[in-house]
Design a protein around this motif. Sequence first.
Motif, PDB file in Angstrom:
ATOM      1  N   ASN A  66       0.875  -1.174   0.000  1.00  0.00           N
ATOM      2  CA  ASN A  66       0.000   0.000   0.000  1.00  0.00           C
ATOM      3  C   ASN A  66       0.906   1.215   0.000  1.00  0.00           C
ATOM      4  N   CYS A  67       0.874   1.986  -1.081  1.00  0.00           N
ATOM      5  CA  CYS A  67       1.794   3.107  -1.221  1.00  0.00           C
ATOM      6  C   CYS A  67       1.060   4.432  -1.034  1.00  0.00           C
ATOM      7  N   HIS A  68       1.582   5.208  -0.112  1.00  0.00           N
ATOM      8  CA  HIS A  68       0.965   6.500   0.218  1.00  0.00           C
ATOM      9  C   HIS A  68       1.723   7.673  -0.388  1.00  0.00           C
ATOM     10  N   CYS A  69       2.622   7.401  -1.359  1.00  0.00           N
ATOM     11  CA  CYS A  69       3.449   8.502  -1.878  1.00  0.00           C
ATOM     12  C   CYS A  69       2.593   9.496  -2.671  1.00  0.00           C
ATOM     13  N   THR A  70       3.119  10.701  -2.793  1.00  0.00           N
ATOM     14  CA  THR A  70       2.365  11.752  -3.481  1.00  0.00           C
ATOM     15  C   THR A  70       2.216  11.436  -4.973  1.00  0.00           C
ATOM     16  N   ASP A  71       3.193  10.734  -5.565  1.00  0.00           N
ATOM     17  CA  ASP A  71       3.083  10.383  -6.986  1.00  0.00           C
ATOM     18  C   ASP A  71       1.928   9.409  -7.218  1.00  0.00           C
ATOM     19  N   CYS A  72       1.814   8.384  -6.367  1.00  0.00           N
ATOM     20  CA  CYS A  72       0.698   7.438  -6.520  1.00  0.00           C
ATOM     21  C   CYS A  72      -0.640   8.138  -6.319  1.00  0.00           C
ATOM     22  N   ARG A  73      -0.666   9.042  -5.360  1.00  0.00           N
ATOM     23  CA  ARG A  73      -1.930   9.745  -5.110  1.00  0.00           C
ATOM     24  C   ARG A  73      -2.336  10.578  -6.308  1.00  0.00           C
TER      25      ARG A  73
HETATM   26 ZN   LIG Z   1       3.642   5.326  -4.617  1.00  0.00          ZN
END
Ligand SMILES: [Zn+2]
Length: 136
Positions: free
Chosen positions: A26-33
């Motif tokens: 589960n990725c919370h990075c700004t790019d994924c968002r």
């Molecule tokens: Zn990400």
Amino acid sequence: MSFISGKCLCGNISYQSFAEPEFTANCHCTDCRAATGAVYSTICFIKADQLTINGKTKTFQHLSDRGNTMTKHFCPTCGSQLFGENTARNGMIGIRAGSIDQIDKIKPSRQVYISSRIPSTPIDSELPVSHRMPEN
Ligand SMILES: [Zn+2]
Ligand SMILES: [Zn+2]
């Protein structure tokens, strides 16, 4: 035998694989968002040569916070984002888990970029947490 399949919203792009996901985060990075429009992204990583893609995706490339080239694959018709590649993980492809048909195969093993998490996003207290994406 493991089998996963999935498709974009309009169905013009679909995929199948007999590979077991090697790693799911589960990725919370700004790019994924920004890329998904969701508050976090669940990504299943499998070996790229074990994924069969039907249809031609469009791609967008950008640099990660580590300077790696990230390639996002999306449907040119409906815009659904389906896959991601990272030059730091050659030979692997990340599938956006929301597109996978076999929902029982989606088993995140960690949550990453937790420092970028939106405060209201729930986190799974059972899963290990990383501040960035692990190198492998
Ligand atoms: Zn990400
Ligand atoms: Zn589509």
